[in-house]
Design a protein around this motif. Structure first.
Motif, PDB file in Angstrom:
ATOM      1  N   SER A 193       0.857  -1.183  -0.113  1.00 24.96           N
ATOM      2  CA  SER A 193      -0.304   0.101  -0.195  1.00 24.96           C
ATOM      3  C   SER A 193       0.682   1.264   0.024  1.00 24.96           C
ATOM      4  CB  SER A 193      -0.874  -0.006   1.076  1.00 24.96           C
ATOM      5  OG  SER A 193      -0.171  -0.031   2.533  1.00 24.96           O
ATOM      6  N   ILE A 194       0.099   2.396  -0.506  1.00 24.16           N
ATOM      7  CA  ILE A 194       0.702   3.592  -0.402  1.00 24.16           C
ATOM      8  C   ILE A 194      -0.106   4.666  -0.131  1.00 24.16           C
ATOM      9  CG2 ILE A 194       0.456   3.997  -2.803  1.00 24.16           C
ATOM     10  CD1 ILE A 194       3.456   5.382  -2.675  1.00 24.16           C
ATOM     11  N   VAL A 195       0.291   5.785   0.839  1.00 25.89           N
ATOM     12  CA  VAL A 195      -0.479   6.644   1.301  1.00 25.89           C
ATOM     13  C   VAL A 195       0.152   7.822   0.620  1.00 25.89           C
ATOM     14  CG1 VAL A 195      -1.219   8.333   3.310  1.00 25.89           C
ATOM     15  CG2 VAL A 195      -0.868   5.860   3.511  1.00 25.89           C
ATOM     16  N   VAL A 196      -0.795   8.617  -0.091  1.00 29.08           N
ATOM     17  CA  VAL A 196      -0.308   9.979  -0.693  1.00 29.08           C
ATOM     18  C   VAL A 196      -0.802  11.306  -0.023  1.00 29.08           C
ATOM     19  CG1 VAL A 196      -0.378  11.269  -2.935  1.00 29.08           C
ATOM     20  CG2 VAL A 196      -0.457   8.801  -2.851  1.00 29.08           C
ATOM     21  N   ALA A 197       0.173  12.005   0.477  1.00 29.88           N
ATOM     22  CA  ALA A 197      -0.166  13.035   1.277  1.00 29.88           C
ATOM     23  C   ALA A 197       1.044  14.076   1.449  1.00 29.88           C
ATOM     24  CB  ALA A 197      -0.264  12.713   2.704  1.00 29.88           C
ATOM     25  N   GLN A 198       0.931  15.205   1.199  1.00 29.87           N
ATOM     26  CA  GLN A 198       2.054  16.375   1.052  1.00 29.87           C
ATOM     27  C   GLN A 198       2.267  16.457   2.534  1.00 29.87           C
ATOM     28  OE1 GLN A 198       2.790  17.631  -1.692  1.00 29.87           O
ATOM     29  NE2 GLN A 198       4.700  18.536  -0.791  1.00 29.87           N
ATOM     30  N   ASN A 199       1.620  16.665   3.491  1.00 29.79           N
ATOM     31  CA  ASN A 199       1.814  16.691   4.835  1.00 29.79           C
ATOM     32  C   ASN A 199       0.936  16.221   5.666  1.00 29.79           C
ATOM     33  OD1 ASN A 199       4.247  18.715   5.076  1.00 29.79           O
ATOM     34  ND2 ASN A 199       2.975  20.006   4.072  1.00 29.79           N
ATOM     35  N   PRO A 200       1.154  15.579   6.795  1.00 28.97           N
ATOM     36  CA  PRO A 200       2.573  15.655   7.516  1.00 28.97           C
ATOM     37  C   PRO A 200       3.340  14.579   7.165  1.00 28.97           C
ATOM     38  CG  PRO A 200       0.861  14.401   8.894  1.00 28.97           C
ATOM     39  CD  PRO A 200       0.313  15.016   7.522  1.00 28.97           C
ATOM     40  N   LYS A 201       4.575  14.602   7.215  1.00 28.57           N
ATOM     41  CA  LYS A 201       5.683  13.217   7.147  1.00 28.57           C
ATOM     42  C   LYS A 201       5.131  12.204   7.950  1.00 28.57           C
ATOM     43  CE  LYS A 201       7.870  15.901   4.308  1.00 28.57           C
ATOM     44  NZ  LYS A 201       7.842  15.754   2.946  1.00 28.57           N
ATOM     45  N   LEU A 202       5.032  11.120   7.252  1.00 33.29           N
ATOM     46  CA  LEU A 202       4.288   9.801   7.453  1.00 33.29           C
ATOM     47  C   LEU A 202       5.453   8.976   7.807  1.00 33.29           C
ATOM     48  CD1 LEU A 202       1.285   9.668   5.453  1.00 33.29           C
ATOM     49  CD2 LEU A 202       1.567  10.616   7.605  1.00 33.29           C
ATOM     50  N   ALA A 203       6.740   9.111   7.452  1.00 33.66           N
ATOM     51  CA  ALA A 203       7.986   8.283   7.836  1.00 33.66           C
ATOM     52  C   ALA A 203       7.940   7.548   9.073  1.00 33.66           C
ATOM     53  CB  ALA A 203       9.191   8.550   7.249  1.00 33.66           C
ATOM     54  N   PRO A 204       8.085   8.603  10.203  1.00 29.45           N
ATOM     55  CA  PRO A 204       8.306   8.234  11.596  1.00 29.45           C
ATOM     56  C   PRO A 204       6.760   7.316  12.134  1.00 29.45           C
ATOM     57  CG  PRO A 204       8.196  10.650  11.430  1.00 29.45           C
ATOM     58  CD  PRO A 204       7.965  10.041  10.134  1.00 29.45           C
ATOM     59  N   HIS A 205       5.994   7.153  11.343  1.00 28.98           N
ATOM     60  CA  HIS A 205       4.763   6.443  11.832  1.00 28.98           C
ATOM     61  C   HIS A 205       4.454   5.061  11.174  1.00 28.98           C
ATOM     62  CE1 HIS A 205       3.608  10.205  13.713  1.00 28.98           C
ATOM     63  NE2 HIS A 205       3.803  10.808  12.890  1.00 28.98           N
ATOM     64  N   ILE A 206       5.389   4.763  10.101  1.00 29.78           N
ATOM     65  CA  ILE A 206       5.011   3.634   9.152  1.00 29.78           C
ATOM     66  C   ILE A 206       5.170   2.458   9.902  1.00 29.78           C
ATOM     67  CG2 ILE A 206       5.982   2.303   7.273  1.00 29.78           C
ATOM     68  CD1 ILE A 206       4.437   4.844   6.291  1.00 29.78           C
ATOM     69  N   GLU A 207       6.069   2.294  10.712  1.00 24.52           N
ATOM     70  CA  GLU A 207       6.199   0.873  11.450  1.00 24.52           C
ATOM     71  C   GLU A 207       4.857   0.529  12.163  1.00 24.52           C
ATOM     72  OE1 GLU A 207       8.239  -1.763  10.754  1.00 24.52           O
ATOM     73  OE2 GLU A 207       8.742  -0.286   9.037  1.00 24.52           O
ATOM     74  N   THR A 208       4.642   1.546  13.046  1.00 21.33           N
ATOM     75  CA  THR A 208       3.272   1.304  14.046  1.00 21.33           C
ATOM     76  C   THR A 208       2.378   1.000  13.327  1.00 21.33           C
ATOM     77  OG1 THR A 208       4.371   2.903  15.559  1.00 21.33           O
ATOM     78  CG2 THR A 208       1.749   2.336  15.794  1.00 21.33           C
ATOM     79  N   MET A 209       2.058   1.669  11.822  1.00 21.86           N
ATOM     80  CA  MET A 209       0.886   1.463  10.920  1.00 21.86           C
ATOM     81  C   MET A 209       1.009   0.154  10.401  1.00 21.86           C
ATOM     82  SD  MET A 209       0.563   4.893   8.511  1.00 21.86           S
ATOM     83  CE  MET A 209       1.004   6.397   9.143  1.00 21.86           C
ATOM     84  N   ARG A 210       2.121  -0.310   9.954  1.00 21.60           N
ATOM     85  CA  ARG A 210       2.374  -1.699   9.757  1.00 21.60           C
ATOM     86  C   ARG A 210       1.973  -2.797  10.783  1.00 21.60           C
ATOM     87  NH1 ARG A 210       7.974  -3.189   8.084  1.00 21.60           N
ATOM     88  NH2 ARG A 210       7.014  -5.008   7.346  1.00 21.60           N
ATOM     89  N   LYS A 211       2.417  -2.496  12.042  1.00 19.50           N
ATOM     90  CA  LYS A 211       2.010  -3.281  13.141  1.00 19.50           C
ATOM     91  C   LYS A 211       0.432  -3.288  13.511  1.00 19.50           C
ATOM     92  CE  LYS A 211       2.939  -3.666  18.042  1.00 19.50           C
ATOM     93  NZ  LYS A 211       1.668  -3.112  18.672  1.00 19.50           N
ATOM     94  N   ASN A 212      -0.167  -2.273  13.394  1.00 24.22           N
ATOM     95  CA  ASN A 212      -1.482  -2.296  13.520  1.00 24.22           C
ATOM     96  C   ASN A 212      -2.270  -2.945  12.410  1.00 24.22           C
ATOM     97  OD1 ASN A 212      -1.125  -0.527  15.658  1.00 24.22           O
ATOM     98  ND2 ASN A 212      -1.647   1.361  14.695  1.00 24.22           N
ATOM     99  N   VAL A 213      -2.143  -2.662  11.056  1.00 24.67           N
ATOM    100  CA  VAL A 213      -2.611  -3.412  10.211  1.00 24.67           C
ATOM    101  C   VAL A 213      -2.493  -5.035  10.229  1.00 24.67           C
ATOM    102  CG1 VAL A 213      -2.732  -3.976   7.619  1.00 24.67           C
ATOM    103  CG2 VAL A 213      -2.766  -1.641   8.624  1.00 24.67           C
ATOM    104  N   ALA A 214      -1.112  -5.277  10.319  1.00 24.75           N
ATOM    105  CA  ALA A 214      -0.879  -6.846  10.599  1.00 24.75           C
ATOM    106  C   ALA A 214      -1.511  -7.404  11.834  1.00 24.75           C
ATOM    107  CB  ALA A 214       0.694  -7.074  10.487  1.00 24.75           C
TER     108      ALA A 214
END
Length: 158
Positions: free
Chosen positions: A97-118
């Motif tokens: 998957s991919i999120v398209v957003a100008q802001n905010p920066k999402l990199a700091p949250h990606i691993e938590t998102m992956r964990k939540n979804v998994a």
């Protein structure tokens, strides 16, 4: 038998709403407008799963005119989708998957998102890919009018 599904979602940014992506509340001046928590990432993932099974989309399962889903937690809805497709004889292999957003920066949250979804899907985190990008200030996401997400799902039909 392997099956592939594609999902897409978009929501408008609005002041006074929380920004929830991948089940993570992200600090931002605006949040996404919608009937549920408007988590575009999880919505795209659910549509990809349902599409791979030819079972419609999330609007069919969770209509936006049903107050039972007003303010709903999309991670909880994802759990229901996964239970539903499992009952129909499908098993999710992986999500990209991919999120398209100008802001905010999402990199700091990606691993938590992956964990939540998994966790919601009952699959290993190594089977969930979540990326983020901007559109270089082009289009509605670039103008910060909204956020979109795309997802692809590979499943096995038993």
């Amino acid at each position: 038998m392997l099956r592939i599904g594609n999902g897409y979602d978009v929501h408008k940014l609005k002041e006074g709403r929380d920004l929830i992506l991948g089940g993570v509340k992200i600090e931002h001046t605006m949040g996404l407008d919608g009937h549920s928590d408007a988590d575009v990432l999880v919505h795209a993932i659910m549509d990809a799963i349902l599409g791979a099974c030819a079972l419609g989309d999330i609007g069919k399962l969770f209509p936006d005119n049903d107050n039972a889903y007003l303010g709903a937690d999309s991670i909880e809805l994802l759990k229901k989708v996964c239970a539903f497709v499992k009952e129909k004889g499908f098993e999710v292999n992986n999500i990209d998957s991919i999120v398209v957003a100008q802001n905010p920066k999402l990199a700091p949250h990606i691993e938590t998102m992956r964990k939540n979804v998994a966790e919601a899907m009952g699959i290993d985190i190594s089977c969930v890919s979540i990326k983020a990008t901007t559109e270089e200030k082009l289009g509605f996401t670039g103008r910060q009018e909204g956020i979109s997400a795309h997802a692809v799902c590979l499943l096995t039909q038993k």
